[in-house]
Design an enzyme around this catalytic site. Structure first.
Site, PDB file in Angstrom:
ATOM      1  N   ASP A  13      49.310   9.228  33.429  1.00  0.00           N
ATOM      2  CA  ASP A  13      48.320   8.745  34.378  1.00  0.00           C
ATOM      3  C   ASP A  13      47.297   7.913  33.600  1.00  0.00           C
ATOM      4  O   ASP A  13      47.215   8.014  32.368  1.00  0.00           O
ATOM      5  CB  ASP A  13      47.668   9.952  35.047  1.00  0.00           C
ATOM      6  CG  ASP A  13      46.440   9.582  35.835  1.00  0.00           C
ATOM      7  OD1 ASP A  13      46.520   8.651  36.668  1.00  0.00           O
ATOM      8  OD2 ASP A  13      45.381  10.220  35.619  1.00  0.00           O
ATOM      9  N   ASP A  15      43.447   6.728  34.734  1.00  0.00           N
ATOM     10  CA  ASP A  15      42.044   7.163  34.802  1.00  0.00           C
ATOM     11  C   ASP A  15      41.923   8.679  34.687  1.00  0.00           C
ATOM     12  O   ASP A  15      42.567   9.429  35.425  1.00  0.00           O
ATOM     13  CB  ASP A  15      41.415   6.687  36.118  1.00  0.00           C
ATOM     14  CG  ASP A  15      41.522   5.173  36.286  1.00  0.00           C
ATOM     15  OD1 ASP A  15      41.274   4.446  35.298  1.00  0.00           O
ATOM     16  OD2 ASP A  15      41.859   4.721  37.390  1.00  0.00           O
ATOM     17  N   ASP A 139      45.636  14.275  35.754  1.00  0.00           N
ATOM     18  CA  ASP A 139      44.456  15.104  36.038  1.00  0.00           C
ATOM     19  C   ASP A 139      44.248  15.382  37.523  1.00  0.00           C
ATOM     20  O   ASP A 139      43.258  16.007  37.892  1.00  0.00           O
ATOM     21  CB  ASP A 139      43.191  14.435  35.465  1.00  0.00           C
ATOM     22  CG  ASP A 139      42.822  13.146  36.192  1.00  0.00           C
ATOM     23  OD1 ASP A 139      43.745  12.373  36.534  1.00  0.00           O
ATOM     24  OD2 ASP A 139      41.621  12.922  36.443  1.00  0.00           O
TER      25      ASP A 139
HETATM   26 MG   LIG Z   1      43.715  10.309  36.990  1.00  0.00          MG
END
Ligand SMILES: [Mg+2]
Ligand SMILES: [Zn+2]
Length: 205
Positions: A13, A15, A139
């Site tokens: 991923d 960000d 996340d």
């Molecule tokens: Mg992310």
């Protein structure tokens, strides 16, 4: 193609995983690597493991910036990584969002995580990737969902939205194979798993 020539792959991923979570990044300078991220990607490069970005980027669909800005952000990301000898093997992102305002991007697609379109495109365009040794690091629940939907080993990082996700208990709806403090720890675990599997395979021969 022999089994040995297939490459394990770690999908990453963006960000909150590789770079700090700062919402929609309008200024290129606000794309800042999370400490240890470049070193982690370099470890994958050195181990012959593919490092592939899989990212939802709806900012253009929301008309916060043009699609070309997302490409510039990814040039900056690669440039920051390259300063530490690291590079992503490929970058895949979904620019779509059904409720967006830009007609050509405001569509329902099959590539917005947790859907598996980005990963499927990566496997189609890189036939050397080993589906059986794939990992997804992220996340958010969209990352966990993608991992579970495509059969990749699922690694949740505590950076970005990771800790608030854990507090919300929303992660309990997913199968998580490993929880890491950051992408550095996530990559170390993935590399251990990969080396354990190659030893197991070697022992059988
Ligand atoms: Mg992310
Ligand atoms: Zn999409």
């Amino acid at each position: 193609m022999t089994v040995e020539s297939k490459r394990p792959v770690v999908f990453l991923d963006r960000d909150g995983t590789l770079n700090e979570e700062r919402g929609y990044i309008r200024n290129l300078d606000d794309l800042v690597l999370i400490p240890g991220a470049a070193r982690a990607v370099r470890k994958l490069n050195e181990a012959g493991v593919a490092a592939i970005l899989a990212s939802n980027q709806s900012g253009a669909s929301r008309n916060y910036y043009p699609l070309s800005h997302i490409e510039k952000l990814h040039e900056r990301l690669q440039s920051l990584l390259s300063k530490e000898g690291a590079s992503l093997d490929a970058i895949y992102f979904c620019p779509h969002l059904p409720e967006g305002v830009m007609p050509e991007l405001a569509i329902s697609c099959s590539c917005r995580k947790p859907d598996i379109g980005l990963v499927e495109r990566a496997f189609a365009e890189h036939p050397d990737l080993d589906r059986c040794q794939s990992f997804m690091v992220g996340d958010k629940t969209a990352d966990l969902g993608l991992a579970n939907n495509c059969g990749a080993k699922c690694i949740l990082v505590e950076t970005g939205y990771g800790l608030s996700l854990l507090e919300s208990k929303a992660h309990l709806n997913y199968r998580i194979d490993y929880q890491a403090r950051s992408v550095a720890e996530a990559v170390d675990w993935a590399l251990l798993e990969i080396s354990a599997q190659s030893h197991a395979t070697g022992a059988k021969q």
